[in-house]
Write a protein that holds these residues in place. Structure first.
Motif, PDB file in Angstrom:
ATOM      1  N   LEU A 276      53.041  29.420  36.979  1.00 34.97           N
ATOM      2  CA  LEU A 276      52.334  29.597  38.243  1.00 34.97           C
ATOM      3  C   LEU A 276      51.193  28.591  38.429  1.00 34.97           C
ATOM      4  O   LEU A 276      51.115  27.958  39.490  1.00 34.97           O
ATOM      5  N   PRO A 277      50.323  28.408  37.441  1.00 27.46           N
ATOM      6  CA  PRO A 277      49.258  27.403  37.638  1.00 27.46           C
ATOM      7  C   PRO A 277      49.817  26.006  37.896  1.00 27.46           C
ATOM      8  O   PRO A 277      49.290  25.273  38.742  1.00 27.46           O
ATOM      9  N   TRP A 278      50.867  25.634  37.196  1.00 26.32           N
ATOM     10  CA  TRP A 278      51.487  24.319  37.409  1.00 26.32           C
ATOM     11  C   TRP A 278      52.047  24.222  38.828  1.00 26.32           C
ATOM     12  O   TRP A 278      51.867  23.216  39.515  1.00 26.32           O
ATOM     13  N   ALA A 279      52.736  25.285  39.274  1.00 27.15           N
ATOM     14  CA  ALA A 279      53.327  25.278  40.617  1.00 27.15           C
ATOM     15  C   ALA A 279      52.249  25.209  41.698  1.00 27.15           C
ATOM     16  O   ALA A 279      52.485  24.670  42.772  1.00 27.15           O
ATOM     17  N   MET A 280      51.068  25.735  41.400  1.00 32.45           N
ATOM     18  CA  MET A 280      49.968  25.699  42.369  1.00 32.45           C
ATOM     19  C   MET A 280      49.219  24.370  42.328  1.00 32.45           C
ATOM     20  O   MET A 280      48.269  24.174  43.076  1.00 32.45           O
ATOM     21  N   GLY A 281      49.639  23.482  41.429  1.00 34.90           N
ATOM     22  CA  GLY A 281      48.985  22.183  41.333  1.00 34.90           C
ATOM     23  C   GLY A 281      47.693  22.229  40.540  1.00 34.90           C
ATOM     24  O   GLY A 281      46.889  21.306  40.601  1.00 34.90           O
ATOM     25  N   LEU A 282      47.478  23.312  39.813  1.00 38.30           N
ATOM     26  CA  LEU A 282      46.262  23.425  39.008  1.00 38.30           C
ATOM     27  C   LEU A 282      46.459  22.667  37.710  1.00 38.30           C
ATOM     28  O   LEU A 282      47.541  22.625  37.149  1.00 38.30           O
ATOM     29  N   SER A 283      45.412  22.070  37.221  1.00 39.75           N
ATOM     30  CA  SER A 283      45.512  21.260  36.015  1.00 39.75           C
ATOM     31  C   SER A 283      44.366  21.587  35.079  1.00 39.75           C
ATOM     32  O   SER A 283      43.628  22.547  35.292  1.00 39.75           O
ATOM     33  N   ARG A 284      44.206  20.760  34.069  1.00 40.15           N
ATOM     34  CA  ARG A 284      43.119  20.959  33.107  1.00 40.15           C
ATOM     35  C   ARG A 284      41.761  20.895  33.790  1.00 40.15           C
ATOM     36  O   ARG A 284      40.799  21.525  33.349  1.00 40.15           O
ATOM     37  N   GLN A 285      41.660  20.124  34.857  1.00 38.11           N
ATOM     38  CA  GLN A 285      40.392  20.013  35.563  1.00 38.11           C
ATOM     39  C   GLN A 285      40.032  21.328  36.260  1.00 38.11           C
ATOM     40  O   GLN A 285      38.871  21.595  36.514  1.00 38.11           O
ATOM     41  N   THR A 286      41.025  22.104  36.579  1.00 40.57           N
ATOM     42  CA  THR A 286      40.794  23.399  37.220  1.00 40.57           C
ATOM     43  C   THR A 286      41.249  24.507  36.278  1.00 40.57           C
ATOM     44  O   THR A 286      41.994  25.403  36.656  1.00 40.57           O
ATOM     45  N   LEU A 287      40.774  24.441  35.043  1.00 40.72           N
ATOM     46  CA  LEU A 287      41.204  25.379  34.012  1.00 40.72           C
ATOM     47  C   LEU A 287      40.968  26.828  34.406  1.00 40.72           C
ATOM     48  O   LEU A 287      41.844  27.674  34.233  1.00 40.72           O
ATOM     49  N   TRP A 288      39.809  27.124  34.949  1.00 37.91           N
ATOM     50  CA  TRP A 288      39.512  28.510  35.307  1.00 37.91           C
ATOM     51  C   TRP A 288      40.441  29.017  36.409  1.00 37.91           C
ATOM     52  O   TRP A 288      40.851  30.176  36.400  1.00 37.91           O
ATOM     53  N   GLY A 289      40.758  28.152  37.355  1.00 39.96           N
ATOM     54  CA  GLY A 289      41.699  28.546  38.402  1.00 39.96           C
ATOM     55  C   GLY A 289      43.086  28.801  37.835  1.00 39.96           C
ATOM     56  O   GLY A 289      43.769  29.737  38.228  1.00 39.96           O
ATOM     57  N   ALA A 290      43.512  27.957  36.892  1.00 37.75           N
ATOM     58  CA  ALA A 290      44.815  28.136  36.260  1.00 37.75           C
ATOM     59  C   ALA A 290      44.855  29.430  35.460  1.00 37.75           C
ATOM     60  O   ALA A 290      45.831  30.183  35.519  1.00 37.75           O
ATOM     61  N   LEU A 291      43.803  29.700  34.707  1.00 35.97           N
ATOM     62  CA  LEU A 291      43.741  30.955  33.945  1.00 35.97           C
ATOM     63  C   LEU A 291      43.736  32.160  34.878  1.00 35.97           C
ATOM     64  O   LEU A 291      44.401  33.165  34.612  1.00 35.97           O
ATOM     65  N   ALA A 292      42.985  32.070  35.967  1.00 41.42           N
ATOM     66  CA  ALA A 292      42.922  33.174  36.925  1.00 41.42           C
ATOM     67  C   ALA A 292      44.285  33.430  37.562  1.00 41.42           C
ATOM     68  O   ALA A 292      44.693  34.580  37.742  1.00 41.42           O
ATOM     69  N   ALA A 293      44.997  32.365  37.909  1.00 39.90           N
ATOM     70  CA  ALA A 293      46.320  32.525  38.519  1.00 39.90           C
ATOM     71  C   ALA A 293      47.292  33.179  37.542  1.00 39.90           C
ATOM     72  O   ALA A 293      48.037  34.102  37.910  1.00 39.90           O
ATOM     73  N   GLY A 294      47.315  32.725  36.290  1.00 40.40           N
ATOM     74  CA  GLY A 294      48.185  33.327  35.289  1.00 40.40           C
ATOM     75  C   GLY A 294      47.829  34.775  35.031  1.00 40.40           C
ATOM     76  O   GLY A 294      48.708  35.655  34.945  1.00 40.40           O
ATOM     77  N   LEU A 295      46.541  35.063  34.924  1.00 44.45           N
ATOM     78  CA  LEU A 295      46.091  36.434  34.690  1.00 44.45           C
ATOM     79  C   LEU A 295      46.415  37.331  35.884  1.00 44.45           C
ATOM     80  O   LEU A 295      46.829  38.484  35.712  1.00 44.45           O
ATOM     81  N   ALA A 296      46.250  36.818  37.090  1.00 43.80           N
ATOM     82  CA  ALA A 296      46.577  37.607  38.292  1.00 43.80           C
ATOM     83  C   ALA A 296      48.056  37.972  38.299  1.00 43.80           C
ATOM     84  O   ALA A 296      48.426  39.101  38.663  1.00 43.80           O
ATOM     85  N   TYR A 297      48.915  37.039  37.900  1.00 40.41           N
ATOM     86  CA  TYR A 297      50.341  37.352  37.828  1.00 40.41           C
ATOM     87  C   TYR A 297      50.608  38.459  36.816  1.00 40.41           C
ATOM     88  O   TYR A 297      51.371  39.391  37.084  1.00 40.41           O
ATOM     89  N   ILE A 298      50.002  38.373  35.643  1.00 40.99           N
ATOM     90  CA  ILE A 298      50.217  39.381  34.601  1.00 40.99           C
ATOM     91  C   ILE A 298      49.748  40.753  35.077  1.00 40.99           C
ATOM     92  O   ILE A 298      50.445  41.763  34.891  1.00 40.99           O
ATOM     93  N   VAL A 299      48.595  40.813  35.722  1.00 37.84           N
ATOM     94  CA  VAL A 299      48.085  42.082  36.245  1.00 37.84           C
ATOM     95  C   VAL A 299      49.028  42.634  37.308  1.00 37.84           C
ATOM     96  O   VAL A 299      49.365  43.826  37.303  1.00 37.84           O
TER      97      VAL A 299
END
Length: 153
Positions: free
Chosen positions: A96-119
């Motif tokens: 999901l973070p990759w598909a949203m275009g999130l990268s290492r520079q937006t680590l918190w956004g990528a973590l939030a997106a992955g966590l939101a999916y799991i929840v």
């Protein structure tokens, strides 16, 4: 808790793999390492579920994986649960973070997106029959609360 235990298991397996293949650079031969770690994870989970329906952390939490008859899952059912849960639960959370275009520079956004999916995935179990997760419903398994019988001495 499970992740801490798996860190040790995967660390030991990586050490054995690296020594046995003479791998000195993590970027050389990493496909083989990834596949080997997948096999180790599958053996760990499927073996533990088949043997008694529980991994060590599941014993601590008094959770057990059983089939619809209340028995520990067969090897085939455990393997199906491992594969299906990986495809429905783990892979989308990582992709999901990759598909949203999130990268290492937006680590918190990528973590939030992955966590939101799991929840959201876990929350969706409230709407399925028996309040089972989708991968359990597809594989004919369920999680139950289970306490070992205490024997008197």
């Amino acid at each position: 808790y499970e992740a801490m235990l798996l860190f040790g298991v995967l660390f030991a397996a990586t050490l054995v793999y690296s020594i046995s293949t003479a791998q000195v650079n993590a970027m050389v031969g990493r496909t083989g390492l990834i596949l080997a770690m997948g096999v180790v994870l599958a053996a760990y989970f499927v073996g533990q579920w088949h043997r008694g329906g529980q991994t060590l952390p599941m014993r601590t939490w008094h959770i057990r994986v059983v089939d619809l008859n209340g028995q520990s899952p067969s090897l085939a059912r455990g393997a199906a649960r491992f594969v299906v849960s990986g495809l429905l639960y783990v892979a989308p959370a990582l992709a999901l973070p990759w598909a949203m275009g999130l990268s290492r520079q937006t680590l918190w956004g990528a973590l939030a997106a992955g966590l939101a999916y799991i929840v959201a995935y876990n929350w969706s179990a409230n709407f399925l029959p028996g309040k089972r997760s989708l991968h359990d419903a597809m594989c004919g398994t369920q999680l139950i609360h289970w306490q070992p019988v205490k024997t008197k001495r």
